[in-house]
Design an enzyme around this catalytic site. Structure first.
Site, PDB file in Angstrom:
ATOM      1  N   ASP A 193      -9.245  -1.977   2.689  1.00 39.54           N
ATOM      2  CA  ASP A 193      -8.903  -1.735   3.757  1.00 39.54           C
ATOM      3  C   ASP A 193      -9.780  -2.615   4.712  1.00 39.54           C
ATOM      4  O   ASP A 193     -10.047  -2.437   6.379  1.00 39.54           O
ATOM      5  CB  ASP A 193      -9.433  -0.321   3.447  1.00 39.54           C
ATOM      6  CG  ASP A 193      -8.165   0.538   3.174  1.00 39.54           C
ATOM      7  OD1 ASP A 193      -7.017  -0.161   2.572  1.00 39.54           O
ATOM      8  OD2 ASP A 193      -8.550   1.539   1.840  1.00 39.54           O
ATOM      9  N   ASP A 239       0.672  -1.534   0.338  1.00 36.62           N
ATOM     10  CA  ASP A 239      -0.005  -0.504   0.367  1.00 36.62           C
ATOM     11  C   ASP A 239       0.873   1.187  -0.191  1.00 36.62           C
ATOM     12  O   ASP A 239       0.729   2.185  -0.964  1.00 36.62           O
ATOM     13  CB  ASP A 239      -0.948  -0.052   1.021  1.00 36.62           C
ATOM     14  CG  ASP A 239      -2.290   0.556   1.155  1.00 36.62           C
ATOM     15  OD1 ASP A 239      -2.151   1.113  -0.219  1.00 36.62           O
ATOM     16  OD2 ASP A 239      -3.428   0.384   1.703  1.00 36.62           O
TER      17      ASP A 239
END
Length: 370
Positions: free
Chosen positions: A262, A183
């Protein structure tokens, strides 16, 4: 607030459901602190357990996929839309079927080619397929379809968390740390490698890829910016319109986005905590603490977005909050060795034999009760 509620609700419900799928409603007395082996409740999804090797392969596939989307977005986006439409219909059916099967009425069945079908489940299947088709047809209508999209997205995340299992904390650490690096790299590092100095993650989330289609405004990873142009967008996000004019003005975007990853990635850790609580009868202390840690990580993400007004990888805040919380609780309870190795879950996968006297002594020594 809507994004926060949706994310925390999905993580908590998906983790709770994952534990119930493995162990049902059986539990021993809370006073018995030994790990419990629930014979007859062994998971039927043993082939869907994420081992460290499969975790690494999964992260590699994610990395390759996002790079391919960056360079070939105009073509691959339709592949992703097709896959999501199919997966969303299946996920919605699985979620609603779990509720429908609890209803004691309307269990009418009919036989076709020597196979028995339950009428209410067939009606449910038609409903789920219809919802998915409606989303495909109206997916670019921003006035209302975001509600249907978010419902399908939540169902997808719930089904994903229920289906995949983390066998031990070690696998959870490997998965979360690798995806945290993934990420951060694709949000913060890739701008130094692209011609337009935009991150690959932001470009893909915005729906432009390397096609040169630029959209004004900030991109908030975790609360990403929705492009104004009506080009095809990846459906792997929760979308909520900005309802407060001042916030919309600051971010210069009509929608906030939260990636499915997420929710799912930290959710797999919370689900493992839920199953560990059930196998050790720890009164859900790991599950509740990790869920609260996830909520705290989401709040930190919002604060970072407001202060920086730039793209933020949500896992940068969610991963430390959840991993540190679980580790501290396991260390304080003197259960880190078992929590790390997932001893009880390995017993479920290996045999149905109860713990031996040596196992009990070892467990008591680890807790300081021996």
């Amino acid at each position: 607030m809507i994004i926060f509620i949706l994310a925390v609700f999905t993580v908590a419900l998906g983790s709770y459901w994952s534990g119930m799928e493995d162990y049902g409603s059986e539990s021993s007395s809370p006073s018995d602190s030994r790990p419990q082996v629930h014979e007859g409740n062994k998971t039927n999804d043993s082939g869907k357990i994420l081992t460290p090797v499969t975790v690494v392969i999964f992260v590699i596939i994610c990395s390759v996929m996002i790079v391919l989307l960056y360079f070939f977005y105009k073509w691959l986006v339709y592949l992703v839309i097709s896959i999501f439409a199919l997966a969303a219909a299946v996920s919605l059916f699985n979620c609603l079927a779990a509720l429908v099967k609890r209803i004691p009425h309307w269990k009418y069945k009919f036989t076709f080619h020597r196979r028995s079908f339950e009428v209410r489940l067939l009606i449910l299947a038609v409903f789920c397929i219809t919802m998915s088709i409606i989303w495909v047809v109206f997916r670019n209508d921003d006035r209302w379809v975001w509600i249907l999209h978010d419902c399908l997205g939540v169902a997808f995340c719930l089904n994903f968390m229920k289906t995949l299992k983390m066998p031990h904390f070690k696998s959870c650490v490997i998965l979360l740390v690798l995806l945290l690096i993934y990420d951060v790299f694709f949000v913060f590092i890739t701008p130094f490698m692209t011609k337009n100095h935009e991150s690959i993650m932001v470009e893909v989330a915005a729906g432009s890829g390397s096609t040169g289609e630029k959209n004004t405004g900030n991109y908030l990873m975790g609360l990403a910016v929705e492009p104004v142009a009506h080009n095809e967008k990846l459906p792997v996000v929760i979308r909520v319109p900005r309802l407060v004019t001042s916030v919309a003005t600051i971010c210069r975007m009509p929608f906030s986005l939260l990636g499915f990853g997420d929710i799912i990635v930290p959710g797999l850790l919370v689900a493992y905590c839920r199953r560990f609580d059930l196998q050790t009868n720890t009164s859900n202390i790991y599950f509740i603490s990790c869920t609260l840690a996830y909520a705290g990580g989401m709040l930190l993400t919002f604060i970072a977005l407001i202060l920086s007004t730039m793209a933020q990888p949500a896992l940068l805040y969610l991963v430390p909050c959840t991993l540190i919380t679980c580790s501290v609780i396991a260390w304080r309870r003197k259960e880190m060795k078992m929590f790390w190795a997932g001893n009880g879950y390995e017993v479920l996968d290996g045999s149905n034999e109860p713990l031996t006297q040596d196992d009990e002594s070892s467990w008591n020594n680890e807790r300081g009760d021996g």
